[in-house]
Enzyme design. Structure first.
Site: not given
Ligand SMILES: NC(=O)c1ccc[n+]([C@@H]2O[C@H](COP(=O)([O-])OP(=O)(O)OC[C@H]3O[C@@H](n4cnc5c(N)ncnc54)[C@H](OP(=O)(O)O)[C@@H]3O)[C@@H](O)[C@H]2O)c1
Length: 330
Positions: A10, A126, A157, A228, A235
């Protein structure tokens, strides 16, 4: 030192790998973890190839630390299973943040709270992380009464789907996947996450509740509007802070300059102020536009920018892991 990166494919997970590599984190084995659809995919780390495994395989490998960024429900289900296997989980989702039995940590602010018994540690939201890094030294010196914050948040985000939506819109593709209820390119959406009964969004309530928990002071009043915008680098936040005590603007600037993790960019004569374009791929929090609020006594305005995937997520989680290793808390 075995480190699992859960959500390694991700947006946050990818940056997590980059940050571990850049900071030369003392790991001996990397375990990239993602959903079943990614099992077997190759991840490059320090020039070597690693195969993505599923949750069950990762738990059986008993990592010392698991850095989770795979969504709230995944975390609720699997973090306790990792913890039972003896792994310390540092979780990026919102699953555990407000659980009174879990610590919510920004190393510059409250790493001292951590102990060897903390097996699931929460990484804050974040937009909260970058704000509290700047608020803490100000609170210690002048006592914060109230914070009014408006955010200008990057599409990164929301994850990979949101970046794809914006890029598709830029190319005129109209039938691609939608991460938002509306077009985001050439637009501004005053909604981040779902609405709650009080009319605030969940993101706004996270900023309010998490700020008090991290700062360890329930008396701080916070109100937030989270928005957003179609940018990528990070951010931005316009923050209005009312203190109990009066302050000197030059003192505030020097405090910001001295605080580890903050870079002061405040030189209006030369048009210097923080922007997400410049914060992109940086680990620090950038602060500028510091000025007195002339409509209220003891009140300050400032502008805070950080890369939400770095200090807002991956870097903060890796810094927590570094602290645990340094203090032998795992
Ligand atoms: N983006 C931000 O700025 C930010 C900041 C703070 C916190 N977060 C948090 O971090 C998390 C991920 O965000 P992201 O932006 O990186 O999302 P993302 O790009 O959609 O990535 C999600 C990741 O989780 C994996 N995943 C999903 N379901 C799963 C499961 N059942 N078992 C194992 N792995 C699984 C996905 O694997 P696949 O590729 O195989 O689907 C992918 O590696 C969220 O909880 C979000 O709230 C994000």
């Amino acid at each position: 030192m075995k480190i699992a990166v859960v959500g390694a494919t991700g947006l946050v997970g990818t940056v997590m790998l980059k940050v571990l590599e850049e900071r030369n984190f003392p790991l001996t084995e990397l375990i990239p973890v993602a959903s079943e659809k990614s099992v077997g995919k190759e991840i490059t780390f320090k020039g070597k190839q690693f195969k993505v495994v599923n949750m069950e395989t990762a738990i059986a490998m008993k990592p010392d630390i698991a850095l989770f960024s795979a969504g709230g429900s995944t975390s609720l289900k699997y973090a306790p299973l990792f913890a039972e296997a003896g792994t310390t989980v540092i979780d990026n989702s919102s699953a555990w943040r407000m659980d009174p039995s879990k610590k919510l940590i920004v190393p510059e602010v409250n790493a001292y709270e951590l102990s060897i018994d903390d097996k699931i540690i929460a990484n804050p939201n974040c937009s909260t992380i970058q704000m509290v890094v700047a608020l803490k030294p100000l609170h210690d010196k002048y006592r914060i009464k109230r914070v009014v914050v408006s955010t200008y948040q990057s599409v990164t985000g929301t994850g990979v789907k949101a970046v794809e939506q914006m890029m598709n819109e830029r190319k005129g593709i109209t039938d691609g996947p939608m991460a938002y209820p509306y077009q985001i390119d050439l637009n501004v959406i005053p909604q981040i996450d779902v609405f709650e009964a009080n009319g605030y969004t969940k993101e706004e309530m996270k900023m309010i509740k998490e700020t008090r928990k991290i700062m360890g002071d329930e008396s701080i009043r916070v109100t937030a509007t989270t928005v957003r915008i179609p940018v990528m680098g990070g951010h931005s936040e316009s923050v209005n802070i009312e203190f109990e005590n009066d302050f000197d603007v030059a003192d505030v600037k020097s405090l910001m300059q001295k605080t580890p993790g903050i870079i002061l960019e405040d030189d209006i004569d030369n048009l210097k102020y923080p922007m997400p374009k410049d914060a992109h791929e940086k680990d620090e929090v950038f602060v500028g536009r510091i000025r007195r609020d002339e409509s209220m006594p003891n009140t300050l305005n400032m502008w805070i920018v950080a890369d939400n995937l770095r200090k807002g997520a991956a870097t903060n989680a890796v810094q927590i892991a570094e602290f645990l290793v340094q203090k032998e808390l795992i």
